[in-house]
Design an enzyme around this catalytic site. Structure first.
Site, PDB file in Angstrom:
ATOM      1  N   LYS A 119      55.332  27.571  36.342  1.00 48.61           N
ATOM      2  CA  LYS A 119      54.987  28.889  35.790  1.00 48.61           C
ATOM      3  C   LYS A 119      55.783  29.206  34.532  1.00 48.61           C
ATOM      4  O   LYS A 119      55.270  29.843  33.619  1.00 48.61           O
ATOM      5  CB  LYS A 119      55.221  29.993  36.827  1.00 48.61           C
ATOM      6  CG  LYS A 119      54.111  30.128  37.842  1.00 48.61           C
ATOM      7  CD  LYS A 119      54.173  31.513  38.478  1.00 48.61           C
ATOM      8  CE  LYS A 119      52.998  31.815  39.369  1.00 48.61           C
ATOM      9  NZ  LYS A 119      53.069  33.158  39.957  1.00 48.61           N
ATOM     10  N   LYS A 202      44.191  22.124  42.189  1.00 44.84           N
ATOM     11  CA  LYS A 202      44.119  23.163  43.214  1.00 44.84           C
ATOM     12  C   LYS A 202      43.157  24.283  42.802  1.00 44.84           C
ATOM     13  O   LYS A 202      43.145  24.666  41.629  1.00 44.84           O
ATOM     14  CB  LYS A 202      45.538  23.730  43.382  1.00 44.84           C
ATOM     15  CG  LYS A 202      45.767  24.519  44.620  1.00 44.84           C
ATOM     16  CD  LYS A 202      47.215  24.978  44.716  1.00 44.84           C
ATOM     17  CE  LYS A 202      47.491  26.156  43.809  1.00 44.84           C
ATOM     18  NZ  LYS A 202      48.687  26.932  44.176  1.00 44.84           N
ATOM     19  N   LYS A 205      43.456  31.147  41.129  1.00 46.42           N
ATOM     20  CA  LYS A 205      42.962  32.309  40.401  1.00 46.42           C
ATOM     21  C   LYS A 205      43.268  32.192  38.912  1.00 46.42           C
ATOM     22  O   LYS A 205      42.684  32.899  38.102  1.00 46.42           O
ATOM     23  CB  LYS A 205      43.514  33.606  40.986  1.00 46.42           C
ATOM     24  CG  LYS A 205      45.007  33.698  41.083  1.00 46.42           C
ATOM     25  CD  LYS A 205      45.373  34.969  41.868  1.00 46.42           C
ATOM     26  CE  LYS A 205      46.597  34.763  42.731  1.00 46.42           C
ATOM     27  NZ  LYS A 205      46.696  35.681  43.841  1.00 46.42           N
TER      28      LYS A 205
HETATM   29  P1  AMP Z   1      48.733  33.173  46.064  1.00 43.99           P
HETATM   30  O1  AMP Z   1      47.351  33.545  45.707  1.00 43.99           O
HETATM   31  O2  AMP Z   1      49.290  32.093  45.193  1.00 43.99           O
HETATM   32  O3  AMP Z   1      49.639  34.350  46.264  1.00 43.99           O
HETATM   33  O4  AMP Z   1      48.641  32.461  47.483  1.00 43.99           O
HETATM   34  C1  AMP Z   1      48.443  33.176  48.677  1.00 43.99           C
HETATM   35  C2  AMP Z   1      48.304  32.242  49.852  1.00 43.99           C
HETATM   36  O5  AMP Z   1      47.130  31.434  49.668  1.00 43.99           O
HETATM   37  C3  AMP Z   1      49.465  31.257  50.015  1.00 43.99           C
HETATM   38  O6  AMP Z   1      49.695  31.068  51.406  1.00 43.99           O
HETATM   39  C4  AMP Z   1      48.960  30.007  49.396  1.00 43.99           C
HETATM   40  O7  AMP Z   1      49.573  28.863  49.926  1.00 43.99           O
HETATM   41  C5  AMP Z   1      47.469  30.061  49.737  1.00 43.99           C
HETATM   42  N1  AMP Z   1      46.662  29.339  48.753  1.00 43.99           N
HETATM   43  C6  AMP Z   1      46.534  29.640  47.423  1.00 43.99           C
HETATM   44  N2  AMP Z   1      45.717  28.747  46.817  1.00 43.99           N
HETATM   45  C7  AMP Z   1      45.332  27.870  47.790  1.00 43.99           C
HETATM   46  C8  AMP Z   1      44.480  26.722  47.799  1.00 43.99           C
HETATM   47  N3  AMP Z   1      43.840  26.294  46.709  1.00 43.99           N
HETATM   48  N4  AMP Z   1      44.314  26.065  48.983  1.00 43.99           N
HETATM   49  C9  AMP Z   1      44.933  26.487  50.102  1.00 43.99           C
HETATM   50  N5  AMP Z   1      45.744  27.560  50.161  1.00 43.99           N
HETATM   51  C10 AMP Z   1      45.948  28.250  49.025  1.00 43.99           C
END
Ligand code: AMP
Ligand code: TRP
Length: 340
Positions: A119, A202, A205
């Site tokens: 990041k 991955k 967003k």
């Molecule tokens: P974030 O949107 O980065 O705050 O992630 C929120 C939750 O979603 C965390 O537990 C991440 O590990 C999970 N997560 C985010 N992107 C993915 C993805 N592509 N596959 C699986 N889990 C995800």
């Protein structure tokens, strides 16, 4: 450390920093619902707004995203009576314990975090101090509840190891057995949902291509269209899951199917071996629309009444503080703060 000393309690958080997508749903939210419904643990789920502001957030958008995340949790099956549902900033003990952990964690530990390196990029000098310290606040989120289990996607594994390091150093430095060594729960077919445009990246967003992800707010037509256009290869589906190793796009779609249907990837292949992707995608689109479109509809309905969402979050914060206030007080006491 005796596990039995701590009440079995689950904590997890998601940042309200943009649109929720299928990776968040399958990797995190769907698992949160399962753990809530299992009834074996108390469950606390959090919109981590203090984490979100480690990078710039437009204030009006942040408020909206926090409410939308809350709507996403509820529409997916989180019941605000069964689980404690909160936004982080309304439970000040997170930030208060976070400060203590800023003083426990070492600069070197933080510098090794791959998410920080990704990041902050090449221009770390311009990153916020909060972005660097973020994993200490995450450890506080978890440990201010003495949470024993944390369901997350694969990308959070390193932060959870750091949480254990912080708990262990605090316990060691002060000669106490106060914080549990929390267990990560990284399980299922969808701990890492990949981009629909590139099975080696991955689903995220932050990807500028909207077609790379299914958003939790997408309607049925959009979901079906994105799946029809997802990248694949020309070969038919194999009959053994091992044969997907070298086919990241194919493997991703099979894993998504498995996670949505609640079956193993091998069970998906048992049903679809020999199919071409043109055919399999129709089945996958039907399944995804069936599971995801009702959630989008319910989210929209909940978003029509923001005051109700705010009420739920206010009530969640009250319940949360019954747990966090005594734990913070004890932590301050251990550290040597006067409490008069
Ligand atoms: P974030 O949107 O980065 O705050 O992630 C929120 C939750 O979603 C965390 O537990 C991440 O590990 C999970 N997560 C985010 N992107 C993915 C993805 N592509 N596959 C699986 N889990 C995800
Ligand atoms: N760091 C997590 C993410 O980016 C969000 C998060 C903050 C979290 N605090 C947490 C996850 C505590 C689990 C437990 O996805």
């Amino acid at each position: 450390m005796a596990e039995t000393k701590f009440t079995p309690r689950v904590f997890s958080g998601i940042q309200p920093s943009g649109d929720l997508h299928l990776g968040n749903y399958l990797g995190a939210i769907k698992r949160f619902v399962e753990m809530q419904d299992a009834g074996t643990h108390e469950t606390v789920y959090c919109m981590v707004d203090l984490h979100a502001i480690t990078v710039w957030q437009d204030p009006a958008k942040l408020r909206r995203s926090t409410r939308e995340l809350c709507a996403g949790f509820i529409a997916s099956g989180i019941d605000p009576e069964k689980s404690i549902l909160i936004n982080q900033s309304q439970v000040p003990e997170h930030a208060q314990l976070g400060w203590v952990f800023n003083c426990v964690a070492r600069m070197g530990w933080m510098g090794r975090m791959t998410q920080w390196k990704d990041k902050a990029g090449k221009n770390a000098e311009a990153a916020s101090l909060g972005l660097f310290a973020y994993p200490a606040l995450m450890a506080a989120d978890i440990l201010v509840y003495h949470a024993t289990h944390v369901p997350v996607g694969e990308d959070q594994k390193q932060h959870l190891e750091l949480t254990r390091d912080i708990a262990a150093k605090f316990n060691h430095d002060f000669g106490v057995d106060f914080f549990p060594l929390t267990e990560p729960v990284i399980e299922g077919a969808a701990t890492r949902v990949m981009s629909l445009r590139d099975g080696t990246k991955k689903m995220s967003k932050s990807d500028p291509a909207d077609a790379s992800r299914i958003n939790m707010t997408d309607d049925a037509d959009t979901i079906a269209k994105k799946i029809r256009k997802a990248k694949t290869d020309p070969d038919p589906l194999p009959d053994a899951a091992d044969a997907l190793e070298a086919r990241p796009d194919a493997r991703n779609l099979v894993n998504i199917y498995a996670a949505l249907a609640g079956i193993t990837p091998q069970a998906v292949l048992d049903q679809h071996a020999g199919s071409l992707f043109g055919h399999f995608k129709v089945a996958l689109a039907d399944l995804a629309v069936d599971k995801m479109a009702p959630i989008a509809g319910e989210m929209a309905r909940l978003m029509d009444d923001p005051a109700e969402i705010d009420r739920i979050l206010g009530r969640g914060a009250e319940r949360a503080r019954e747990i966090t206030v005594p734990i913070l007080e004890q932590a301050y006491d251990i550290v040597g703060m006067i409490r008069s």
